[in-house]
Design a protein around this motif. Structure first.
Motif, PDB file in Angstrom:
ATOM      1  N   GLN A  13       0.831  -1.198   0.000  1.00  7.52           N
ATOM      2  CA  GLN A  13       0.000   0.000   0.000  1.00  7.52           C
ATOM      3  C   GLN A  13       0.871   1.256   0.000  1.00  7.52           C
ATOM      4  OE1 GLN A  13      -2.625  -0.402   3.389  1.00  7.52           O
ATOM      5  NE2 GLN A  13      -4.171  -1.444   2.147  1.00  7.52           N
ATOM      6  N   THR A  14       0.275   2.356  -0.398  1.00  6.97           N
ATOM      7  CA  THR A  14       0.971   3.642  -0.367  1.00  6.97           C
ATOM      8  C   THR A  14       1.530   3.901   1.029  1.00  6.97           C
ATOM      9  OG1 THR A  14      -0.428   4.575  -2.095  1.00  6.97           O
ATOM     10  CG2 THR A  14       0.703   6.117  -0.667  1.00  6.97           C
ATOM     11  N   SER A  88       8.359   4.648   2.046  1.00  5.28           N
ATOM     12  CA  SER A  88       7.401   5.695   1.651  1.00  5.28           C
ATOM     13  C   SER A  88       6.985   5.538   0.196  1.00  5.28           C
ATOM     14  CB  SER A  88       8.005   7.084   1.888  1.00  5.28           C
ATOM     15  OG  SER A  88       8.384   7.253   3.232  1.00  5.28           O
ATOM     16  N   LYS A  90       5.048   5.144  -3.293  1.00  2.93           N
ATOM     17  CA  LYS A  90       3.942   5.868  -3.901  1.00  2.93           C
ATOM     18  C   LYS A  90       3.417   5.062  -5.092  1.00  2.93           C
ATOM     19  CE  LYS A  90       6.406  10.214  -2.954  1.00  2.93           C
ATOM     20  NZ  LYS A  90       6.955  11.446  -3.577  1.00  2.93           N
ATOM     21  N   PRO A  91       2.180   5.297  -5.495  1.00  2.00           N
ATOM     22  CA  PRO A  91       1.656   4.583  -6.679  1.00  2.00           C
ATOM     23  C   PRO A  91       2.535   4.778  -7.915  1.00  2.00           C
ATOM     24  CG  PRO A  91      -0.132   5.595  -5.481  1.00  2.00           C
ATOM     25  CD  PRO A  91       1.130   6.072  -4.830  1.00  2.00           C
ATOM     26  N   THR A  94       5.172   2.207  -8.986  1.00  2.00           N
ATOM     27  CA  THR A  94       4.774   0.934  -9.585  1.00  2.00           C
ATOM     28  C   THR A  94       5.492   0.725 -10.907  1.00  2.00           C
ATOM     29  OG1 THR A  94       2.598   0.938  -8.529  1.00  2.00           O
ATOM     30  CG2 THR A  94       2.841  -0.355 -10.551  1.00  2.00           C
ATOM     31  N   VAL A 125       2.330  -0.600  -6.115  1.00  2.00           N
ATOM     32  CA  VAL A 125       1.945   0.197  -4.959  1.00  2.00           C
ATOM     33  C   VAL A 125       0.502   0.624  -5.160  1.00  2.00           C
ATOM     34  CG1 VAL A 125       2.491   2.172  -3.502  1.00  2.00           C
ATOM     35  CG2 VAL A 125       4.317   1.016  -4.768  1.00  2.00           C
ATOM     36  N   SER A 126      -0.362   0.172  -4.276  1.00  2.00           N
ATOM     37  CA  SER A 126      -1.789   0.488  -4.399  1.00  2.00           C
ATOM     38  C   SER A 126      -2.112   1.782  -3.643  1.00  2.00           C
ATOM     39  CB  SER A 126      -2.627  -0.659  -3.861  1.00  2.00           C
ATOM     40  OG  SER A 126      -2.386  -0.840  -2.472  1.00  2.00           O
ATOM     41  N   SER A 127      -3.061   2.511  -4.178  1.00  2.00           N
ATOM     42  CA  SER A 127      -3.446   3.793  -3.551  1.00  2.00           C
ATOM     43  C   SER A 127      -4.563   3.613  -2.548  1.00  2.00           C
ATOM     44  CB  SER A 127      -3.863   4.789  -4.629  1.00  2.00           C
ATOM     45  OG  SER A 127      -4.918   4.257  -5.388  1.00  2.00           O
TER      46      SER A 127
END
Length: 127
Positions: A13-14, A88, A90-91, A94, A125-127
């Motif tokens: 996850q983010t 940390s 971020k999407p 990805t 990375v999922s938002s």
């Protein structure tokens, strides 16, 4: 046969963290530059971070501006493994991440200057 074998990657996850590792099949790689690139769908492969051998067991480290302060690259004591600690996330991080090595041992940010490549590992990375 020279190989770069990657491990790590996955779905996070983010704001989460992942660690990638890349092992070279030859100790000779301790004197090579080794680093990471990534390629997102529909985009060109881009530089992430690299390490340049500076003698003994010391390596200079270089980062893309987009990951500086969040990602940390490191070589093991033998110099034949390079890890990428990603925090940390971020999407936009990805991508498929590729380990790369360069016999010329330069601090190049260009993929064309790297001689050896791993098979790639997916980071999502999922938002």
């Amino acid at each position: 046969q020279v190989q770069l074998v990657e491990s790590g990657g996955g779905l996070v996850q983010t704001g989460g963290s992942l660690r990638l590792s890349c092992a070279a099949s030859l100790r000779t790689f301790s004197r090579y530059a080794m680093g990471w690139f990534r390629q997102a769908p529909g985009k060109e492969r881009e530089f992430v971070a690299t390490t340049k051998w500076s003698g003994g067991r010391t390596y200079y480290k270089y980062y893309a501006s987009s990951v500086k302060g969040r990602f940390t690259i490191a070589r093991n004591s033998a110099g034949d493994t390079v890890d990428l600690q990603m925090n940390s996330l971020k999407p936009e991080d990805t991508a498929v991440y590729y380990c790369a090595a360069q016999s010329a041992n330069s601090d190049s940010f260009y993929s064309k200057d790297y001689d050896y490549w791993g098979q790639g590992t997916q980071v999502t990375v999922s938002s």
